[in-house]
Design a protein around this motif. Structure first.
Motif, PDB file in Angstrom:
ATOM      1  N   HIS A 206      31.526  36.447  37.914  1.00  0.00           N
ATOM      2  CA  HIS A 206      32.435  37.581  37.713  1.00  0.00           C
ATOM      3  C   HIS A 206      32.591  38.389  39.004  1.00  0.00           C
ATOM      4  N   ILE A 207      31.492  38.659  39.683  1.00  0.00           N
ATOM      5  CA  ILE A 207      31.569  39.441  40.923  1.00  0.00           C
ATOM      6  C   ILE A 207      32.336  38.668  41.990  1.00  0.00           C
ATOM      7  N   ALA A 208      32.044  37.384  42.129  1.00  0.00           N
ATOM      8  CA  ALA A 208      32.737  36.574  43.144  1.00  0.00           C
ATOM      9  C   ALA A 208      34.219  36.464  42.847  1.00  0.00           C
ATOM     10  N   ALA A 209      34.585  36.227  41.581  1.00  0.00           N
ATOM     11  CA  ALA A 209      35.996  36.115  41.233  1.00  0.00           C
ATOM     12  C   ALA A 209      36.708  37.452  41.390  1.00  0.00           C
ATOM     13  N   SER A 210      36.030  38.538  41.048  1.00  0.00           N
ATOM     14  CA  SER A 210      36.653  39.860  41.145  1.00  0.00           C
ATOM     15  C   SER A 210      36.939  40.226  42.595  1.00  0.00           C
ATOM     16  N   ALA A 507      35.723  30.461  35.408  1.00  0.00           N
ATOM     17  CA  ALA A 507      35.147  29.316  34.703  1.00  0.00           C
ATOM     18  C   ALA A 507      34.610  28.284  35.694  1.00  0.00           C
ATOM     19  N   TYR A 508      35.320  28.090  36.799  1.00  0.00           N
ATOM     20  CA  TYR A 508      34.872  27.118  37.800  1.00  0.00           C
ATOM     21  C   TYR A 508      33.552  27.552  38.429  1.00  0.00           C
ATOM     22  N   LEU A 509      33.478  28.805  38.883  1.00  0.00           N
ATOM     23  CA  LEU A 509      32.255  29.282  39.510  1.00  0.00           C
ATOM     24  C   LEU A 509      31.098  29.325  38.514  1.00  0.00           C
ATOM     25  N   HIS A 510      31.366  29.746  37.286  1.00  0.00           N
ATOM     26  CA  HIS A 510      30.329  29.817  36.270  1.00  0.00           C
ATOM     27  C   HIS A 510      29.701  28.450  36.035  1.00  0.00           C
TER      28      HIS A 510
END
Length: 544
Positions: A206-210, A507-510
């Motif tokens: 979440h932090i990376a995507a944000s 979703a990819y990073l998770h």
């Protein structure tokens, strides 16, 4: 006193400095010499006027870039601006004056976007809220009987509730031998993304995507998480992102290796300010480079360079052999000397030069842009033909190559003849003169795209990739240090490649963070399947 002042003004004393330290020389009496002097003065005046006009044009351009609109649109239906075009071939359908809708054939009309409200996606959770009437409200006014339910009307409202933070409690059961009471076994320890760290894969994703996909700086995420009652400092989150970038670095290295195998590679750079602890009070100017692979190697790789030298691009392209599509900056010149890298020009950059001259020389500028517009119309025609015939790959390249040879080459020859004819008529340092000189100087690189249907007419794909950086830079302003900029380059490579393939960044990073935590050193074949172009979301297990 007044008399002395008047006398001193009318007849200055010898101690006062004269208006000029040297008296003007007497004019000659020879008429021919006077005529020659007048001609010299006129030439000097014209030269000064030309210099002033060049300075004024550059000043106007600077002010327009600072305060004016950034769009480069223009209206091609201006015949008074295009006197030379009347002797050429008829305009293409895209350049004709717009006709009434009644005069257009139905097959030629562009499909309009459907208006109205779009349907709410079916996969969203539905919460049923029933609105009933009391028995007294259901009494029939005619016969005083209580009305019975026979149907229902359903209307939907799209609502939102803030994302949830939750805690995973990993409970490790302990087991002891009931007989000897000596042996004790404990449940397996969970695999953590960060060893003994607080965050789970969802929070890190979440932090990376944000930050790197939605351009939210960490100080805003700090406030957002604080509204949920969780206090996380930006320094802590910054350390987490550095750890995530380290985990994802092998994937970005693999993407870079694949991008260097491209037949045609796009590149460009934008400024990347960063802080240096040894330099107080100001940020340093670095650069973020992007390298965009072709359709066979479809990845966007970013690399940070702490200065504006060619060191970064030299390191990345050391083993590259193929076409390089870039602007005509002199930083690339040394790359093309050996011939292993072939230069491709960008018609968008050439057009921009002429667009800058539309205020100072509108007639010539619009003629040039009209020719360039025709080149792009041919590219559009090729795209539409391939879409209609459902052609892809080499078959689509063949169609594009045929159209370029039959139409684009002729248009380019016409444009070059016009440029060469107009160049002696304009001032070399004027904006239109600089635009013509730029186009003719880079003519071979600008026209090389016509030799192969695989090549692109411009470098727009790299500029679109850099927009990812430019939008974010307006929010986070600069990187905390050079290492932070390198972290950003790694995560921008992942998020931009996800956008290119339509993947959900979160979703990819998770999923990837969990996979890399369980298998920190995957085999190259497995790592290749995890890249955004091949990655598939994990199957959802139905608990029911």
């Amino acid at each position: 006193m007044n008399t002395e002042r008047s006398t001193s003004i009318l007849d200055p004393s010898p101690t006062q400095a004269p208006a000029s330290s040297k008296a003007d020389p007497p004019l000659p009496n020879d008429v021919a010499t006077l005529h020659a002097m007048i001609r010299e003065l006129i030439d000097s005046l014209h030269q000064e006027q030309r210099q002033r006009e060049g300075v004024q044009q550059r000043l106007d351009l600077l002010l327009r870039k600072l305060y004016g609109p950034k769009a480069e649109r223009f209206n091609p239906q201006q015949p008074w601006l295009l006197p030379e075009m009347s002797t050429n071939a008829a305009l293409t359908p895209t350049e004709e004056s717009p006709a009434n809708d009644d005069d257009k054939e139905p097959g030629n009309r562009k499909p309009r976007r459907s208006g109205g409200r779009k349907k709410i996606p079916a996969h969203l959770e539905r919460k049923r809220i029933e609105h009933t009437l009391s028995e007294a409200e259901r009494v029939c006014p005619c016969c005083n009987e209580v009305c019975q339910k026979f149907g229902e009307d359903i209307s939907e409202q799209l609502d939102y509730h803030p994302g949830n933070l939750f805690v995973n409690q990993h409970v490790r059961f302990k087991y002891a031998c009931q007989k000897c009471h000596d042996h004790v076994a404990v449940g397996h320890a969970p695999i953590a993304i960060i060893d003994k760290g607080l965050p789970g894969p969802g929070l890190l994703a979440h932090i990376a995507a944000s930050k790197y996909a939605d351009h939210l700086p960490l100080h805003r995420l700090e406030r957002i998480l604080n509204r949920h009652g969780v206090e996380l400092s930006r320094q802590t989150m910054c350390g987490w992102m550095a750890h995530v970038a380290t985990m994802l670095r092998p994937m970005v290295d693999l993407m870079a290796t694949l991008v260097r195998q491209s037949k045609a590679l796009h590149t460009d750079a934008t400024k990347m300010p960063y802080l240096d602890p040894e330099v107080k009070g100001k940020s340093l100017s670095g650069q973020m480079w992007t390298y965009v692979g072709d359709r066979v190697h479809p990845f966007d790789v970013f690399a940070f360079c702490p200065d504006h030298s060619a060191a970064g691009i030299d390191e990345f392209l050391d083993s590259y052999r193929g076409y390089l599509n870039a602007d005509a900056h002199n930083i690339y010149d040394h790359l093309f000397k050996s011939g292993s890298i072939v230069e491709l020009g960008c018609w968008t950059h050439a057009r921009r030069k002429f667009h800058d001259a539309t205020e100072s020389d509108p007639a010539r500028a619009h003629v040039a842009m009209a020719h360039i517009r025709r080149l792009y119309a041919i590219e559009t025609e090729a795209h539409e033909l391939n879409a209609a015939r459902q052609l892809e790959g080499s078959a689509a390249d063949a169609v594009r190559f045929e159209l370029r040879q039959n139409q684009s080459v002729h248009e380019l020859m016409t444009l070059r003849a016009w440029l060469e004819a107009e160049q002696p008529k304009v001032l070399p340092k004027s904006l239109i003169g600089l635009a013509i000189a730029y186009t003719l100087k880079n003519w071979q690189a600008l026209t090389r795209y016509t030799t192969d249907g695989f090549l692109d007419i411009d470098n727009n794909i790299a500029e679109r990739a850099l927009r990812h950086i430019a939008i974010g830079r307006k929010n986070w302003l600069f990187a905390g240090n050079a290492r932070g900029a390198e972290t950003a380059a790694t995560l921008f490579s992942i998020t931009s490649s996800c956008h290119r393939h339509g993947q959900d960044v979160f979703a990819y990073l998770h999923d990837l963070l969990q996979r890399l935590a369980h298998e920190p050193a995957p085999a190259p074949e497995q790592l290749r399947d995890w890249l955004p172009d091949r990655w598939k979301p994990p199957a959802v297990v139905n608990s029911s």
